[in-house]
Design a protein around this motif. Structure first.
Motif, PDB file in Angstrom:
ATOM      1  N   SER A  98       7.195  -3.536 -12.401  1.00  0.00           N
ATOM      2  CA  SER A  98       7.269  -3.138 -10.985  1.00  0.00           C
ATOM      3  C   SER A  98       7.419  -1.677 -10.702  1.00  0.00           C
ATOM      4  CB  SER A  98       8.396  -3.657 -10.414  1.00  0.00           C
ATOM      5  OG  SER A  98       8.435  -5.219 -10.442  1.00  0.00           O
ATOM      6  N   SER A  99       6.391  -0.961 -10.075  1.00  0.00           N
ATOM      7  CA  SER A  99       6.232   0.327 -10.013  1.00  0.00           C
ATOM      8  C   SER A  99       6.503   0.616  -8.468  1.00  0.00           C
ATOM      9  CB  SER A  99       4.888   0.777 -10.211  1.00  0.00           C
ATOM     10  OG  SER A  99       4.537   0.593 -11.568  1.00  0.00           O
ATOM     11  N   LEU A 100       7.693   1.296  -8.129  1.00  0.00           N
ATOM     12  CA  LEU A 100       8.134   1.368  -6.739  1.00  0.00           C
ATOM     13  C   LEU A 100       7.903   2.759  -6.547  1.00  0.00           C
ATOM     14  CD1 LEU A 100       9.571   0.549  -4.107  1.00  0.00           C
ATOM     15  CD2 LEU A 100      11.975   1.194  -5.558  1.00  0.00           C
ATOM     16  N   ILE A 101       7.169   3.041  -5.529  1.00  0.00           N
ATOM     17  CA  ILE A 101       6.993   4.710  -5.316  1.00  0.00           C
ATOM     18  C   ILE A 101       7.474   5.058  -4.034  1.00  0.00           C
ATOM     19  CG2 ILE A 101       4.984   6.205  -4.697  1.00  0.00           C
ATOM     20  CD1 ILE A 101       3.039   4.107  -5.882  1.00  0.00           C
ATOM     21  N   GLU A 119       0.932  -1.249   0.106  1.00  0.00           N
ATOM     22  CA  GLU A 119      -0.021   0.030  -0.067  1.00  0.00           C
ATOM     23  C   GLU A 119       0.820   1.120  -0.125  1.00  0.00           C
ATOM     24  OE1 GLU A 119      -3.693   1.939   0.062  1.00  0.00           O
ATOM     25  OE2 GLU A 119      -3.380  -0.118  -0.070  1.00  0.00           O
ATOM     26  N   GLY A 120       0.585   2.071  -1.027  1.00  0.00           N
ATOM     27  CA  GLY A 120       1.457   3.406  -0.971  1.00  0.00           C
ATOM     28  C   GLY A 120       3.100   3.229  -1.584  1.00  0.00           C
ATOM     29  N   LYS A 121       3.539   2.060  -1.714  1.00  0.00           N
ATOM     30  CA  LYS A 121       4.816   1.718  -1.770  1.00  0.00           C
ATOM     31  C   LYS A 121       5.222   0.945  -3.344  1.00  0.00           C
ATOM     32  CE  LYS A 121       5.934   1.963   2.855  1.00  0.00           C
ATOM     33  NZ  LYS A 121       6.391   1.219   4.103  1.00  0.00           N
ATOM     34  N   LEU A 122       4.608  -0.114  -3.563  1.00  0.00           N
ATOM     35  CA  LEU A 122       5.005  -0.953  -4.682  1.00  0.00           C
ATOM     36  C   LEU A 122       3.904  -1.659  -5.234  1.00  0.00           C
ATOM     37  CD1 LEU A 122       7.293  -2.554  -6.075  1.00  0.00           C
ATOM     38  CD2 LEU A 122       6.828  -4.183  -4.215  1.00  0.00           C
TER      39      LEU A 122
END
Length: 135
Positions: free
Chosen positions: A122-125, A100-103
């Protein structure tokens, strides 16, 4: 400016965040002697947004927000192992890992690809710095 965007800019502690997406395209892994990476390509993209990380995560994982931003049909599960369909069905896949909110890590398949082809996206936030916005 749309109301949702105005609300984001009125928050006192805004975060500048960075999303790093990494996509690996390949056929389903097949046993190969000393050639594990053959046929794989890695693409890395980095984008910067001036909003809280949770906002970006919600846009990517909420089908109604996705529909609003892309003006295309979408069905998105928020569960690991859940299925998704975006861009009017042109892309389908499965959620592999969600933080949640990160990856967001997903297995993507374009409609015109052979059945055995997929990409792992992979979307790393990440929050890069804090700024203050006074309105």
């Amino acid at each position: 400016m749309p109301l949702a965007i105005q609300q984001i800019y009125t928050k006192i502690n805004m975060s500048s965040l960075e999303i790093s997406s990494q996509e690996t395209s390949s056929k389903k892994p097949a046993p190969k002697a000393n050639k594990d990476k053959e046929g794989f390509k890695t693409i890395t993209l980095t984008e910067r947004f001036n909003c809280p990380p949770q906002y970006i995560y919600d846009i990517l994982m909420d089908e109604n927000r996705w529909k609003g931003f892309t003006q295309s049909k979408a069905a998105i599960s928020k569960e690991v192992g859940g299925q998704f369909m975006i861009f009017d069905g042109a892309v389908t896949g499965t959620n592999l890992k969600l933080e949640e909110g990160k990856l967001i890590m997903q297995k993507w398949r374009f409609q015109n690809w052979p059945d055995e082809h997929y990409s792992t996206v992979s979307s790393l936030i990440k929050v890069k710095k804090h700024v203050r916005v006074l309105v």
